[in-house]
Design an enzyme around this catalytic site. Structure first.
Site, short mmCIF file in Angstrom:
data_model
loop_
_atom_site.label_atom_id
_atom_site.label_comp_id
_atom_site.label_asym_id
_atom_site.label_seq_id
_atom_site.Cartn_x
_atom_site.Cartn_y
_atom_site.Cartn_z
N GLY A 12 17.10 -18.86 12.27
CA GLY A 12 17.55 -19.35 10.97
C GLY A 12 19.02 -19.73 11.00
O GLY A 12 19.44 -20.71 10.37
N GLN B 141 13.79 -16.22 4.05
CA GLN B 141 13.14 -15.05 3.42
C GLN B 141 11.90 -15.42 2.62
O GLN B 141 11.07 -14.56 2.33
CB GLN B 141 14.14 -14.33 2.49
CG GLN B 141 15.27 -13.62 3.22
CD GLN B 141 14.79 -12.42 4.05
OE1 GLN B 141 13.69 -11.90 3.88
NE2 GLN B 141 15.64 -11.99 4.97
N SER C 82 12.54 -18.99 9.99
CA SER C 82 12.77 -18.11 11.13
C SER C 82 11.53 -17.25 11.37
O SER C 82 10.89 -16.80 10.42
CB SER C 82 13.98 -17.22 10.83
OG SER C 82 14.20 -16.31 11.87
N ALA C 83 11.22 -17.01 12.66
CA ALA C 83 9.96 -16.32 12.99
C ALA C 83 9.98 -14.82 12.74
O ALA C 83 8.96 -14.24 12.38
CB ALA C 83 9.64 -16.58 14.47
N HIS C 84 11.15 -14.20 12.92
CA HIS C 84 11.12 -12.73 12.92
C HIS C 84 11.04 -12.11 11.54
O HIS C 84 11.03 -10.89 11.40
CB HIS C 84 12.27 -12.15 13.75
CG HIS C 84 13.64 -12.26 13.15
ND1 HIS C 84 14.31 -11.17 12.67
CD2 HIS C 84 14.46 -13.31 12.98
CE1 HIS C 84 15.51 -11.56 12.22
NE2 HIS C 84 15.62 -12.85 12.41
N THR D 60 15.88 -26.61 26.99
CA THR D 60 14.45 -26.35 27.19
C THR D 60 13.95 -25.45 26.07
O THR D 60 14.57 -24.43 25.76
CB THR D 60 14.22 -25.67 28.57
OG1 THR D 60 14.78 -26.52 29.57
CG2 THR D 60 12.75 -25.44 28.84
N CYS E 219 25.64 -5.83 8.25
CA CYS E 219 26.80 -6.47 8.89
C CYS E 219 26.58 -6.41 10.40
O CYS E 219 26.02 -5.46 10.91
CB CYS E 219 28.03 -5.69 8.49
SG CYS E 219 29.55 -6.47 8.95
#
Ligand code: PLP
Length: 370
Positions: A72, A169, A189-191, A227, A314
């Site tokens: 992200g 989110q 974002s994937a996580h 890549t 943080c």
């Protein structure tokens, strides 16, 4: 995961979904360069494009408009190119990845519930001469507040400004339809949806001319060289597929979050849970504990095996004042004493009961000393 920990920090990152882990183990070890012309390269290319399609389905975007990035943060940096726009407008509650990329941007205020003040956005847009960019997040990571993205796009388009939204989110937690909103760019974002860390994407509408940040081999149609992180992309794609397959999951999570808030309010009637009166992600609670700094709370919860966060984590591991809560202008204590509980698909009712017991214990212990 450590079986003794209760993980309530899904907005920070999620556990890897078992289906994603299985898929990754299956392809781990193969030479996967999608740019190679030989058969193994072609097979890697097929895998990469399959992942792109899986992600496209989840967010309702054309697959060819999805550019893989390292997450992200990189997607936000790629979207916000200061040289390209005469003015950039962001909200005051953006993630640091947007705030740092958009230095000197004009900031739109949010109201006491954390929702962007649209009249102010309109006033700022009216002052722009030239090509403007608006970057406003879809859902906030600390409070879960959902912004009126469609209205934001409508207002911005009156002034010819493009709109980027950090939807990191929001994806997986609420329905996302990139095409329908009319956004120019969107970060994902994937996580945050059960995929691996270190992989994300910027979704870019056809009419947007991007200036690449990473130049080199010309991958991703010249828009992001390097890549491709194919294992990451495979994991991201699979996670997107699992989210679609488990579409009922979010209702279950929301019911659990609501039960938690109800029970906590019954035990502690004057508890202040932020943004309860506006549209919020169903998995997030931001709770102010009177008299106890967020940092102290987080350590207290951790001692009892509960993992959660003090608003934004943080990078130094330290807790700081929350710029998000501060921007809501609801007093001094909420900016320093708010913790974020973020539930997920593995959360259970016994966990919320234990969370409430611990919350009350930390409150009583700290306030007795005063
Ligand atoms: N934007 C928001 C709203 C986030 O919550 C996060 C992650 O915490 C990011 C961006 C950064 O995403 P990544 O960790 O994939 O770089």
């Amino acid at each position: 995961m450590d079986n003794t920990s209760i993980y309530l920090d899904y907005n920070a990152t999620t556990p890897l979904r078992p289906e994603v882990k299985a898929e990754l183990l299956d392809v781990l070890g193969e030479p996967n360069n999608p740019s190679s012309i030989h058969s193994l390269g072609r097979s890697a290319r097929r895998r990469l494009e399959k992942s792109r399609n899986q992600i496209a389905k989840l967010i309702n975007a054309p697959p060819e408009n999805i550019i893989f990035t390292s997450g992200g943060t990189e997607a936000n940096n790629l979207a916000i190119n200061r040289e390209q726009y005469s003015d950039i407008i962001v909200s005051s509650i953006e993630h640091e990845a947007v705030l740092a990329a958009a230095v000197n941007a004009k900031k739109v205020r949010v109201n006491n519930e954390g929702v962007v003040v649209l009249s102010e956005l309109e006033n700022l847009l009216a002052d722009i001469n030239g090509q403007g960019l608006v970057s406003i997040m879809w859902a906030n990571n600390e409070t879960g507040v959902i912004q009126p993205i469609k209205e934001i796009v409508e207002i911005a388009s009156k002034y010819g400004a493009l709109v980027h939204s950090d939807a990191v989110q929001a994806v997986g937690k609420i329905p996302i339809n990139f095409v329908e909103t009319g956004l120019s760019m969107m970060s994902v974002s994937a996580h945050k949806i059960g995929g691996p860390t270190g992989i994300g994407a910027l979704v870019v509408a056809d009419n947007v001319v991007l200036k690449p940040v990473l130049v080199g081999g010309g991958q991703e149609k010249g828009r992001r060289s390097g890549t491709e992180n194919i294992l990451g992309a495979i994991g991201f794609g699979k996670a997107a597929e699992v989210v679609i397959q488990n579409s009922g999951e979010n209702t279950k999570v929301k019911n659990l979050r609501d039960l938690f808030e109800t029970k906590l309010s019954q035990h502690f009637p004057r508890v202040n849970i932020l943004s309860q009166n506006v549209s919020r992600l169903g998995n997030t609670s931001a709770i102010v504990m009177p008299g106890v700094l967020a940092e102290t709370q987080v350590m207290g919860f951790d001692l009892d095996g509960i993992c959660l966060s003090a608003g934004a984590a943080c990078s130094s591991g330290k807790v700081k004042r929350s710029h998000v809560v501060e921007a809501m202008n609801i007093g001094d204590e909420p900016a320093t004493n708010t913790i974020r509980v973020s539930f997920g698909w593995d959360s259970t009712e016994p966990e919320i009961d234990f969370l409430i017991d611990t919350w009350l214990k930390i409150y009583e212990r700290a306030n007795k000393k005063i």
